[in-house]
Motif scaffolding. Structure first.
Motif, PDB file in Angstrom:
ATOM      1  N   GLN A  40       0.805  -1.332  -0.109  1.00 25.94           N
ATOM      2  CA  GLN A  40      -0.135   0.026  -0.093  1.00 25.94           C
ATOM      3  C   GLN A  40       0.908   1.105  -0.015  1.00 25.94           C
ATOM      4  O   GLN A  40       1.628   1.354   0.680  1.00 25.94           O
ATOM      5  N   VAL A  41       0.445   1.980  -0.909  1.00 25.97           N
ATOM      6  CA  VAL A  41       1.445   3.398  -0.897  1.00 25.97           C
ATOM      7  C   VAL A  41       0.580   4.644  -0.748  1.00 25.97           C
ATOM      8  O   VAL A  41      -0.575   4.925  -1.351  1.00 25.97           O
ATOM      9  N   PHE A  42       1.063   5.319   0.225  1.00 23.57           N
ATOM     10  CA  PHE A  42       0.609   6.757   0.608  1.00 23.57           C
ATOM     11  C   PHE A  42       1.669   7.611  -0.075  1.00 23.57           C
ATOM     12  O   PHE A  42       2.655   7.767   0.586  1.00 23.57           O
ATOM     13  N   TRP A  43       1.127   8.770  -0.754  1.00 25.04           N
ATOM     14  CA  TRP A  43       2.316   9.696  -1.226  1.00 25.04           C
ATOM     15  C   TRP A  43       1.711  11.049  -1.083  1.00 25.04           C
ATOM     16  O   TRP A  43       0.640  11.350  -1.637  1.00 25.04           O
ATOM     17  N   ARG A  44       2.251  11.903  -0.423  1.00 23.59           N
ATOM     18  CA  ARG A  44       2.062  13.332  -0.258  1.00 23.59           C
ATOM     19  C   ARG A  44       3.013  14.183  -0.651  1.00 23.59           C
ATOM     20  O   ARG A  44       4.327  14.205  -0.197  1.00 23.59           O
ATOM     21  N   LYS A  45       2.630  15.203  -1.635  1.00 21.38           N
ATOM     22  CA  LYS A  45       3.783  15.949  -2.151  1.00 21.38           C
ATOM     23  C   LYS A  45       3.331  17.594  -2.063  1.00 21.38           C
ATOM     24  O   LYS A  45       2.099  17.741  -1.712  1.00 21.38           O
ATOM     25  N   ALA A  54       5.992  19.483  -8.802  1.00 25.41           N
ATOM     26  CA  ALA A  54       6.087  18.772 -10.254  1.00 25.41           C
ATOM     27  C   ALA A  54       7.370  17.526  -9.726  1.00 25.41           C
ATOM     28  O   ALA A  54       8.377  17.668 -10.113  1.00 25.41           O
ATOM     29  N   ILE A  55       6.767  16.489  -8.711  1.00 23.92           N
ATOM     30  CA  ILE A  55       7.719  15.432  -8.347  1.00 23.92           C
ATOM     31  C   ILE A  55       6.524  14.209  -8.407  1.00 23.92           C
ATOM     32  O   ILE A  55       5.323  14.292  -8.125  1.00 23.92           O
ATOM     33  N   ALA A  56       7.218  12.930  -8.727  1.00 27.01           N
ATOM     34  CA  ALA A  56       6.570  11.962  -8.638  1.00 27.01           C
ATOM     35  C   ALA A  56       7.062  10.579  -7.867  1.00 27.01           C
ATOM     36  O   ALA A  56       8.238  10.574  -8.228  1.00 27.01           O
ATOM     37  N   THR A  67       3.377   4.007 -10.576  1.00 31.39           N
ATOM     38  CA  THR A  67       3.002   5.183 -10.036  1.00 31.39           C
ATOM     39  C   THR A  67       1.584   5.236  -9.760  1.00 31.39           C
ATOM     40  O   THR A  67       0.697   4.498 -10.191  1.00 31.39           O
ATOM     41  N   GLY A  68       1.445   6.237  -8.908  1.00 33.82           N
ATOM     42  CA  GLY A  68      -0.202   6.368  -8.644  1.00 33.82           C
ATOM     43  C   GLY A  68      -1.020   7.221  -9.317  1.00 33.82           C
ATOM     44  O   GLY A  68      -0.676   7.650 -10.305  1.00 33.82           O
ATOM     45  N   PRO A  69      -2.434   7.229  -8.911  1.00 32.47           N
ATOM     46  CA  PRO A  69      -3.102   8.236  -9.718  1.00 32.47           C
ATOM     47  C   PRO A  69      -3.068   9.446  -9.442  1.00 32.47           C
ATOM     48  O   PRO A  69      -2.327   9.996  -8.645  1.00 32.47           O
ATOM     49  N   GLU A  70      -3.776  10.370 -10.147  1.00 28.93           N
ATOM     50  CA  GLU A  70      -3.735  11.904  -9.971  1.00 28.93           C
ATOM     51  C   GLU A  70      -3.840  12.270  -8.370  1.00 28.93           C
ATOM     52  O   GLU A  70      -4.960  11.882  -7.850  1.00 28.93           O
ATOM     53  N   PRO A  71      -3.166  13.012  -7.824  1.00 27.04           N
ATOM     54  CA  PRO A  71      -3.362  13.381  -6.577  1.00 27.04           C
ATOM     55  C   PRO A  71      -4.373  14.376  -6.244  1.00 27.04           C
ATOM     56  O   PRO A  71      -4.882  15.230  -6.944  1.00 27.04           O
ATOM     57  N   LEU A  72      -5.193  14.339  -5.080  1.00 22.41           N
ATOM     58  CA  LEU A  72      -6.139  15.106  -4.492  1.00 22.41           C
ATOM     59  C   LEU A  72      -5.689  16.049  -3.633  1.00 22.41           C
ATOM     60  O   LEU A  72      -4.844  15.867  -2.642  1.00 22.41           O
ATOM     61  N   PHE A  73      -6.147  17.160  -3.468  1.00 23.29           N
ATOM     62  CA  PHE A  73      -5.812  18.394  -2.227  1.00 23.29           C
ATOM     63  C   PHE A  73      -6.552  18.009  -1.064  1.00 23.29           C
ATOM     64  O   PHE A  73      -7.727  18.001  -1.164  1.00 23.29           O
ATOM     65  N   ASP A  74      -5.882  18.109   0.011  1.00 23.30           N
ATOM     66  CA  ASP A  74      -6.601  17.820   1.265  1.00 23.30           C
ATOM     67  C   ASP A  74      -6.558  19.260   2.184  1.00 23.30           C
ATOM     68  O   ASP A  74      -6.868  19.027   3.334  1.00 23.30           O
ATOM     69  N   GLY A  75      -6.204  20.340   1.554  1.00 20.86           N
ATOM     70  CA  GLY A  75      -6.234  21.580   2.279  1.00 20.86           C
ATOM     71  C   GLY A  75      -4.650  22.169   2.641  1.00 20.86           C
ATOM     72  O   GLY A  75      -4.607  23.170   2.889  1.00 20.86           O
ATOM     73  N   PHE A  76      -3.736  20.880   2.683  1.00 29.56           N
ATOM     74  CA  PHE A  76      -2.458  21.427   2.874  1.00 29.56           C
ATOM     75  C   PHE A  76      -1.577  20.789   1.788  1.00 29.56           C
ATOM     76  O   PHE A  76      -0.619  21.591   1.546  1.00 29.56           O
ATOM     77  N   ALA A  77      -1.990  19.653   1.404  1.00 22.90           N
ATOM     78  CA  ALA A  77      -0.734  18.966   0.603  1.00 22.90           C
ATOM     79  C   ALA A  77      -1.620  18.293  -0.678  1.00 22.90           C
ATOM     80  O   ALA A  77      -2.931  17.917  -0.461  1.00 22.90           O
ATOM     81  N   THR A  96      12.406   5.584  -6.636  1.00 18.72           N
ATOM     82  CA  THR A  96      12.882   7.072  -7.075  1.00 18.72           C
ATOM     83  C   THR A  96      11.611   8.203  -7.100  1.00 18.72           C
ATOM     84  O   THR A  96      10.534   7.896  -7.186  1.00 18.72           O
ATOM     85  N   ILE A  97      12.219   9.218  -6.490  1.00 23.43           N
ATOM     86  CA  ILE A  97      11.427  10.574  -6.844  1.00 23.43           C
ATOM     87  C   ILE A  97      11.669  11.233  -7.888  1.00 23.43           C
ATOM     88  O   ILE A  97      12.675  12.078  -8.152  1.00 23.43           O
ATOM     89  N   GLU A  98      10.932  11.122  -8.848  1.00 20.99           N
ATOM     90  CA  GLU A  98      11.118  11.947 -10.396  1.00 20.99           C
ATOM     91  C   GLU A  98      10.900  13.355 -10.088  1.00 20.99           C
ATOM     92  O   GLU A  98      10.022  13.721  -9.479  1.00 20.99           O
ATOM     93  N   GLY A  99      11.784  14.241 -10.544  1.00 24.39           N
ATOM     94  CA  GLY A  99      11.679  15.700 -10.560  1.00 24.39           C
ATOM     95  C   GLY A  99      12.261  16.252  -9.274  1.00 24.39           C
ATOM     96  O   GLY A  99      12.399  17.400  -9.183  1.00 24.39           O
ATOM     97  N   LEU A 100      12.538  15.413  -8.378  1.00 20.25           N
ATOM     98  CA  LEU A 100      13.056  16.126  -7.049  1.00 20.25           C
ATOM     99  C   LEU A 100      14.606  16.810  -7.059  1.00 20.25           C
ATOM    100  O   LEU A 100      14.729  17.818  -6.630  1.00 20.25           O
TER     101      LEU A 100
END
Length: 335
Positions: A40-45, A54-56, A67-77, A96-100
């Motif tokens: 299970q992957v949890f990814w917060r940018k 612009a990182i993935a 890679t995961g689905p399009e991110p959703l905004f939770d009010g902070f990230a 790897t974190i692409e774009g980092l």
């Protein structure tokens, strides 16, 4: 004339003040093993001007999906959550974190095995990838949280400005040592209590009061008179301890964003706190070294900025107070 110069300087520095008031938060990736081949992957940018940075997060190519689905905004990230099937596992493979490499922030990567073993790694623009070992190591967790604490205090301009205001206000060396020691003890207490869940205070009011604490020190410095020691100068450790409790809550807010590994909570908390202290001492050391250099190279200038009521000392105090007042108003308006 002096007021006009100060106003002009403020207008020039205003964009920088706003940027420094809120440093970019680190990204965070949690990869948790649910079954021998399932993760299970949890990814917060971080959020950048209303858009995801612009990182993935890129899992090994043997995983589906990598890679995961399009991110959703939770009010902070910006958040993405998905389940990946990795038939060959993740051991001895690379995340790897692409774009980092083109960003100015870090990413904390936490890998939790089904056995309960946890590994936490700090990825940076210089090292955006991590080769996952077969077994997680406690020293990597300690090193990662130590570095995160060190960088957090050096990027926390409000905390550093508070320490600098203490340097301006307190002219006696041993009183200064006592104040910084009290500040350290106080914020260590609230950092530990809040990080362990024993103390919970909303973040925005804390951040606003932290800015207000800097305004208080700036006002005290302006009221300081040569030959007269104010209460804040006579017992600075009381002031530093009281406000240090608030600053510790600010540190804890950053640590909650990062998270603590369940298997090594004590080590991670100790490492983060040591990193904060190391960064604070480094800043104090640089400031005192610069002051000593100025005293030797330009003794007249050094004498002016350390003399209460002098125009140079007044300008420095007004500068500190102006920046802190801007942060205070900005943070209150964001409630």
């Amino acid at each position: 004339m002096t007021k006009r110069l100060l106003l002009a300087l403020l207008l020039v520095l205003l964009p920088a003040i706003q940027a420094f008031g809120h440093a970019l938060e680190p990204g965070f990736a949690d990869i948790r093993q649910l079954a021998p081949q399932t993760w299970q992957v949890f990814w917060r940018k971080p959020d950048v001007s209303g858009q995801p940075m612009a990182i993935a997060l890129q899992l090994p190519d043997t995983c589906t999906p990598p890679t995961g689905p399009e991110p959703l905004f939770d009010g902070f990230a910006w958040i993405s959550v998905w389940v990946a099937d990795c038939p060959e596992g993740l051991a001895d493979d690379t995340v790897t974190i692409e774009g980092l490499s083109s960003q100015r922030t870090d990413v904390l990567l936490r890998i939790q095995m089904q056995s309960g073993a946890t590994d936490t790694i700090r990825l940076t623009p210089d090292q955006p990838s991590h080769l996952i070992p077969a077994q997680a190591g406690g020293w990597s967790i300690f090193g990662s949280y130590l570095a995160m604490g060190f960088e957090h205090i050096l990027e926390g301009w409000d905390h550093l400005l508070f320490v600098f205001a203490l340097l301006v206000l307190i002219r006696d060396f041993w009183r200064l040592v006592g104040a910084i020691t009290a500040f350290t003890i106080a914020h260590s207490i609230t950092l530990a209590l809040a990080a362990l869940g024993h103390l919970s205070v909303p973040g925005p009011p804390v951040e606003a009061i932290i800015a207000l604490s800097i305004v208080f020190l700036a006002v005290e410095a302006l009221k300081s008179n040569a030959g007269e020691i104010r209460l804040s100068e006579r017992y600075p450790w009381l002031i530093a301890f009281a406000f240090g409790l608030l600053h510790g809550l600010g540190f804890a807010g950053a640590l909650r964003e990062i998270g603590l590994p369940e298997q090594d909570i004590a080590a991670a908390l100790l490492a983060f706190n040591l990193g904060v202290e190391a960064g604070q001492l480094a800043f104090v050391g640089v400031a005192l070294t610069a002051a000593m250099t100025l005293r030797v190279a330009l003794p007249r200038v050094a004498a002016h900025w350390r003399t209460p009521g002098d125009i140079t000392a007044t300008a420095i105090s007004y500068g500190i107070g102006t920046v802190a007042t801007f942060w205070f108003v900005e943070r209150v308006m964001s409630f």
